[in-house]
Design a protein around this motif. Sequence first.
Motif, PDB file in Angstrom:
ATOM      1  N   ASP A 107       0.803  -1.315  -0.094  1.00 24.80           N
ATOM      2  CA  ASP A 107       0.037   0.037   0.030  1.00 24.80           C
ATOM      3  C   ASP A 107       0.829   1.265  -0.083  1.00 24.80           C
ATOM      4  O   ASP A 107       0.384   2.213   0.342  1.00 24.80           O
ATOM      5  CB  ASP A 107      -0.910   0.129   1.208  1.00 24.80           C
ATOM      6  CG  ASP A 107      -0.248   0.018   2.636  1.00 24.80           C
ATOM      7  OD1 ASP A 107       0.719  -0.128   2.461  1.00 24.80           O
ATOM      8  OD2 ASP A 107      -0.812   0.167   3.557  1.00 24.80           O
ATOM      9  N   LYS A 154      -9.402   1.879   7.548  1.00 22.38           N
ATOM     10  CA  LYS A 154     -10.873   1.959   7.204  1.00 22.38           C
ATOM     11  C   LYS A 154     -11.135   3.355   6.919  1.00 22.38           C
ATOM     12  O   LYS A 154     -12.020   3.682   6.091  1.00 22.38           O
ATOM     13  CB  LYS A 154     -11.460   1.129   8.269  1.00 22.38           C
ATOM     14  CG  LYS A 154     -11.336  -0.355   8.398  1.00 22.38           C
ATOM     15  CD  LYS A 154     -12.082  -1.081   9.446  1.00 22.38           C
ATOM     16  CE  LYS A 154     -11.858  -2.467   9.518  1.00 22.38           C
ATOM     17  NZ  LYS A 154     -12.633  -2.900  10.672  1.00 22.38           N
ATOM     18  N   LEU A 163      -9.503   4.447   3.433  1.00 23.87           N
ATOM     19  CA  LEU A 163     -10.420   3.800   2.523  1.00 23.87           C
ATOM     20  C   LEU A 163     -11.784   4.560   2.384  1.00 23.87           C
ATOM     21  O   LEU A 163     -12.142   4.896   1.124  1.00 23.87           O
ATOM     22  CB  LEU A 163     -10.661   2.584   2.753  1.00 23.87           C
ATOM     23  CG  LEU A 163     -11.729   1.560   1.977  1.00 23.87           C
ATOM     24  CD1 LEU A 163     -11.025   1.588   0.502  1.00 23.87           C
ATOM     25  CD2 LEU A 163     -11.636   0.237   2.523  1.00 23.87           C
ATOM     26  N   TYR A 195     -10.837   7.686   0.441  1.00 24.60           N
ATOM     27  CA  TYR A 195     -10.549   7.418  -1.023  1.00 24.60           C
ATOM     28  C   TYR A 195     -11.767   7.211  -1.861  1.00 24.60           C
ATOM     29  O   TYR A 195     -11.999   7.639  -2.982  1.00 24.60           O
ATOM     30  CB  TYR A 195      -9.668   6.256  -1.150  1.00 24.60           C
ATOM     31  CG  TYR A 195      -8.084   6.668  -1.024  1.00 24.60           C
ATOM     32  CD1 TYR A 195      -7.582   7.835  -1.680  1.00 24.60           C
ATOM     33  CD2 TYR A 195      -7.241   6.130   0.084  1.00 24.60           C
ATOM     34  CE1 TYR A 195      -6.235   7.891  -1.501  1.00 24.60           C
ATOM     35  CE2 TYR A 195      -5.939   6.452   0.262  1.00 24.60           C
ATOM     36  CZ  TYR A 195      -5.504   7.604  -0.206  1.00 24.60           C
ATOM     37  OH  TYR A 195      -4.099   7.962  -0.270  1.00 24.60           O
ATOM     38  N   ILE A 237      -7.943   1.846  -3.491  1.00 24.49           N
ATOM     39  CA  ILE A 237      -9.097   1.472  -3.070  1.00 24.49           C
ATOM     40  C   ILE A 237      -9.131  -0.024  -2.822  1.00 24.49           C
ATOM     41  O   ILE A 237      -9.691  -0.849  -1.748  1.00 24.49           O
ATOM     42  CB  ILE A 237     -10.316   1.835  -3.684  1.00 24.49           C
ATOM     43  CG1 ILE A 237     -10.660   3.371  -3.566  1.00 24.49           C
ATOM     44  CG2 ILE A 237     -11.676   1.264  -3.440  1.00 24.49           C
ATOM     45  CD1 ILE A 237     -11.409   4.153  -4.436  1.00 24.49           C
ATOM     46  N   LEU A 281      -6.584  -1.231   0.216  1.00 21.40           N
ATOM     47  CA  LEU A 281      -6.928  -0.783   1.514  1.00 21.40           C
ATOM     48  C   LEU A 281      -8.150  -1.947   1.848  1.00 21.40           C
ATOM     49  O   LEU A 281      -8.520  -2.094   2.869  1.00 21.40           O
ATOM     50  CB  LEU A 281      -7.532   0.606   1.630  1.00 21.40           C
ATOM     51  CG  LEU A 281      -5.978   1.629   1.616  1.00 21.40           C
ATOM     52  CD1 LEU A 281      -6.483   3.091   1.819  1.00 21.40           C
ATOM     53  CD2 LEU A 281      -4.856   1.014   2.365  1.00 21.40           C
ATOM     54  N   SER A 282      -9.012  -2.259   0.786  1.00 20.49           N
ATOM     55  CA  SER A 282     -10.259  -2.887   0.981  1.00 20.49           C
ATOM     56  C   SER A 282      -9.383  -4.393   1.425  1.00 20.49           C
ATOM     57  O   SER A 282     -10.068  -5.039   2.037  1.00 20.49           O
ATOM     58  CB  SER A 282     -10.977  -3.211  -0.247  1.00 20.49           C
ATOM     59  OG  SER A 282     -11.484  -1.793  -0.711  1.00 20.49           O
ATOM     60  N   THR A 304      -8.290  -4.642   4.907  1.00 18.44           N
ATOM     61  CA  THR A 304      -9.465  -4.383   5.837  1.00 18.44           C
ATOM     62  C   THR A 304     -10.310  -5.663   5.600  1.00 18.44           C
ATOM     63  O   THR A 304     -11.404  -5.433   6.171  1.00 18.44           O
ATOM     64  CB  THR A 304      -9.915  -2.904   5.997  1.00 18.44           C
ATOM     65  OG1 THR A 304     -10.366  -2.720   4.378  1.00 18.44           O
ATOM     66  CG2 THR A 304      -9.005  -1.765   6.309  1.00 18.44           C
TER      67      THR A 304
END
Length: 231
Positions: free
Chosen positions: A39, A150, A153, A156, A179, A182-183, A186
């Motif tokens: 990331d 989170k 995210l 974003y 996106i 980070l998805s 998480t």
Amino acid sequence: MQQLKLTYDKKCECRVCKQSFTTKKLRSRFVRAAEFDSDFCPNYADATTNPLLYHINTCPHCGYSESEEFSPYFPPGALDLIHSKIAKAWIPQDFCQDRSIHAAVSTYKLAIYCGTLKREKHIIMAGLQVRLAWLYRNMKNDIQEQRFLKLSLKEYLESYMSDDFKGSSISETRIFYLIGELSRRTHQAEQAVKYFSKVIELQNRSTEPKLIEMARERWYEMRQDQKTAAN
């Protein structure tokens, strides 16, 4: 011969109280990331050479905090809000010297609060939240890292939906990748696959082939994980 210090002094003027102050910044010649996480979190062999520690300028007089990316514009009512919520409640603290990671965390939280009151763009807020998540990663604080990943995210996604990333240094390819990543981090697998696919779909018109390749790698890893779980 005198040894060059890691940091130098930068003069600033607070946009809220108009007072001048001097804060520390890291000399670029000392910034050498050993590697980057998927990331884009930079990892440094020497934690004291992490420029993330000095990303935020915090006024010692009133507490107003911002990054270089903040807009100079204050929407109607924002200055009054910052005066009442931050400046009036400010207990004098000096974040203008060499910073520990704990001090840096405090400056990010102040900047996030100021950015919220000032209604900064979602893309700016996303950048603050993800950098704070990276600091917590360095501190091995998984709970707070997940919390700010989170929040980043969410920003974003809002930035993409509102197009407020347009004109920034973040391209469409990069925002889709972030996106997705980070998805993934998480544990939102379906959304991660969706946005990694969007990155791959841009391969014929994107000028960032490295991001396309990274998205392919993440997409493939997730598909393999899903197959493993199914079996």
